[in-house]
Design an enzyme around this catalytic site. Structure first.
Site, mmCIF file in Angstrom:
data_model
loop_
_atom_site.group_PDB
_atom_site.id
_atom_site.type_symbol
_atom_site.label_atom_id
_atom_site.label_comp_id
_atom_site.label_asym_id
_atom_site.label_seq_id
_atom_site.Cartn_x
_atom_site.Cartn_y
_atom_site.Cartn_z
ATOM 1 N N PHE A 218 0.868 -1.176 0.000
ATOM 2 C CA PHE A 218 0.000 0.000 0.000
ATOM 3 C C PHE A 218 0.909 1.232 0.000
ATOM 4 O O PHE A 218 1.910 1.264 0.714
ATOM 5 C CB PHE A 218 -0.887 -0.018 1.248
ATOM 6 C CG PHE A 218 -1.944 1.042 1.249
ATOM 7 C CD1 PHE A 218 -3.095 0.881 0.481
ATOM 8 C CD2 PHE A 218 -1.801 2.192 1.992
ATOM 9 C CE1 PHE A 218 -4.080 1.864 0.468
ATOM 10 C CE2 PHE A 218 -2.774 3.179 1.985
ATOM 11 C CZ PHE A 218 -3.921 3.011 1.219
ATOM 12 N N ASP B 269 2.614 -5.875 8.133
ATOM 13 C CA ASP B 269 1.400 -5.060 8.088
ATOM 14 C C ASP B 269 0.221 -6.020 7.944
ATOM 15 O O ASP B 269 0.117 -6.738 6.954
ATOM 16 C CB ASP B 269 1.468 -4.099 6.894
ATOM 17 C CG ASP B 269 0.267 -3.165 6.803
ATOM 18 O OD1 ASP B 269 -0.839 -3.564 7.226
ATOM 19 O OD2 ASP B 269 0.420 -2.052 6.274
ATOM 20 N N TYR C 194 -10.322 -0.701 11.315
ATOM 21 C CA TYR C 194 -11.594 -0.291 10.708
ATOM 22 C C TYR C 194 -12.024 -1.186 9.554
ATOM 23 O O TYR C 194 -13.069 -0.961 8.958
ATOM 24 C CB TYR C 194 -11.537 1.170 10.236
ATOM 25 C CG TYR C 194 -10.332 1.532 9.403
ATOM 26 C CD1 TYR C 194 -10.267 1.215 8.057
ATOM 27 C CD2 TYR C 194 -9.270 2.213 9.976
ATOM 28 C CE1 TYR C 194 -9.157 1.555 7.293
ATOM 29 C CE2 TYR C 194 -8.163 2.572 9.221
ATOM 30 C CZ TYR C 194 -8.104 2.240 7.884
ATOM 31 O OH TYR C 194 -6.999 2.577 7.131
ATOM 32 N N LYS C 195 -11.251 -2.223 9.243
ATOM 33 C CA LYS C 195 -11.634 -3.146 8.172
ATOM 34 C C LYS C 195 -12.366 -4.342 8.785
ATOM 35 O O LYS C 195 -13.509 -4.226 9.199
ATOM 36 C CB LYS C 195 -10.395 -3.556 7.374
ATOM 37 C CG LYS C 195 -9.675 -2.383 6.692
ATOM 38 C CD LYS C 195 -8.497 -2.863 5.887
ATOM 39 C CE LYS C 195 -7.611 -1.701 5.415
ATOM 40 N NZ LYS C 195 -8.294 -0.789 4.494
ATOM 41 N N ARG D 196 -12.852 -4.653 -6.480
ATOM 42 C CA ARG D 196 -12.509 -5.415 -5.271
ATOM 43 C C ARG D 196 -13.777 -5.741 -4.479
ATOM 44 O O ARG D 196 -14.632 -4.880 -4.277
ATOM 45 C CB ARG D 196 -11.571 -4.619 -4.358
ATOM 46 C CG ARG D 196 -10.189 -4.360 -4.910
ATOM 47 C CD ARG D 196 -9.241 -3.899 -3.801
ATOM 48 N NE ARG D 196 -9.866 -2.944 -2.885
ATOM 49 C CZ ARG D 196 -9.335 -2.566 -1.728
ATOM 50 N NH1 ARG D 196 -8.183 -3.073 -1.329
ATOM 51 N NH2 ARG D 196 -9.956 -1.676 -0.959
#
Length: 410
Positions: A139, A208, A233-234, A382
């Site tokens: 990312f 990560d 938050y995922k 996605r």
């Protein structure tokens, strides 16, 4: 074909041991859709759905703890100990024992702490290690942070594809920063073997976990990971901007030298000393005053995990993604999409990435019909599968609508 897959979805939902958890979330009922069908939320890999208990808990934090108790809440409501207390609740979900995770700050800030801290740990060994390896497919923020960390520590940054890391390691490698799951493709990288390779080279492994924590077993302690970071938050459903976390393996805690020492990580935070003395344990990963409102919203969100096995979550995740790929193959015209997500279970996270023409427009049309995924430039759709609230009927409906939209545009 449609009837067969719809029937199969119904049977799979009836046998789903996690199905009851769906009622613990606030989900689209379909009242805003022309066909009245419930929406399908497949973007939990970007922002998890709202656990139904969170609003009431946050109201209590605001009205009673802040509004009535005010400053007393640091002690009486447990605000001060929230970073490590909530860290201990996340720990089982990533395969860590208590006392190794502290919650706070953003993922980016924690990547910086971890990577610079990793270089300093490597320096302790006395070797001349002047290189940092970073996942070349990472990312973007991780790459930006890694480049800055390399400049600040006087190291050379070397981007390497995860599969090429073992060959790129040498006695010059200080630290390696890798993503457990590729955010674009959903590819799951081999954390155990890559961590072992990093250690064999005498370097420090930093992982990560943003796209894996809460979706699949991680095994931080089992596999000897040194440092790890992740967002909440995922798949952990902590809410927009909920604080991230930092894992420091217990054996390294007394040597972990954070590049961001703050009063909250001081051994005597209220002593207001002129010189810094780090707290013991994972607490030295704290920096400043905790973001209490979002942190306690996260704590409430984690209640949905009580009694839930991450292995059961992983089994359902694989079943959901398998079924989605089966439905896509049945409903989407040949040649319209290409899956970027590995077929092999050991190489797959909890999302499916499909390449197709005009992907941005396709996703807008899907969302207009209540199927919410997301789009990554230039041509990737996605779809994230959160086993706590996504069912097999959701999967069948999403693939069927995708096929309908692509037939219209094809």
């Amino acid at each position: 074909m449609s009837d067969r897959l719809a029937f199969e979805a119904k049977e799979l939902d009836e046998g789903d041991e996690l199905a009851d958890l769906r009622a613990r979330f606030v989900l689209d009922t379909g009242s805003d859709h022309a066909d009245g069908a419930a929406g399908v939320y497949l973007d939990g890999n970007s922002l998890g759905a709202l656990p139904a208990a969170v609003p009431g808990r946050v109201e209590d934090v605001v009205r009673r703890q802040w509004g009535e108790l005010r400053i007393r809440s640091w002690d009486e409501s447990g605000w001060w100990t929230a970073p490590e207390r909530i860290g201990d609740r996340i720990a089982p979900l990533v395969g860590a024992a208590a006392g190794q995770i502290v919650v706070g700050d953003s993922t980016s800030v924690n990547v910086f702490k971890a990577l610079v801290g990793a270089v300093r740990l490597a320096d302790d060994a006395g070797d001349a290690r002047d290189e940092i390896l970073v996942d070349a497919t990472t990312f973007p923020t991780d790459g930006y942070i890694a480049e800055s960390a390399a400049r600040l520590t006087g190291r050379t940054l070397i981007p390497v594809a995860p599969g090429e890391v073992p060959a790129a390691l040498s006695e010059r490698t200080a630290a390696v920063l890798l993503n457990h799951v590729d955010y674009r493709t959903g590819r799951l990288h081999d954390l155990p073997s890559l961590t072992a390779a990093v250690h064999a080279a005498g370097a420090i492994a930093v992982w990560d976990l943003c796209h894996s924590a809460g979706a699949l077993p991680v095994g931080l302690d089992e596999h000897g990971v040194d440092l790890a970071v992740g967002c909440t938050y995922k798949y952990l459903n902590g809410g927009p901007g909920s604080p991230a976390y930092l894992y420091v393996r217990r054996e390294l805690q007394d040597r972990f030298d954070s590049p961001l020492p703050g009063w909250n990580s001081h051994a005597e935070p209220f002593g207001m000393r002129e010189t810094y003395e780090p707290a013991r344990g994972a607490l030295r990963g704290r920096v400043g005053t905790p973001d209490i409102l979002s942190m306690l919203a996260l704590e409430a969100a984690l209640d949905v995990w009580e009694g839930v096995s991450i292995e059961t979550v992983r089994a359902k995740s694989l079943a959901l993604t398998d079924f989605f790929l089966e439905c896509v193959a049945a409903y989407v015209p040949d040649g319209q999409v290409e899956s970027l997500t590995p077929v092999r279970h050991e190489e797959r996270g909890s999302q499916v990435a499909l390449r197709c023409d005009h992907a941005g427009d396709v996703m807008r049309r899907l969302m207009a019909r209540g199927v919410v995924g997301d789009f990554r430039r230039p041509d990737v759709l996605r779809f994230g599968f959160t086993p706590l609230y996504v069912g097999f009927a959701d999967v069948e409906r999403a693939a069927r609508i995708l096929g309908e939209e692509l037939r219209r545009s094809g």
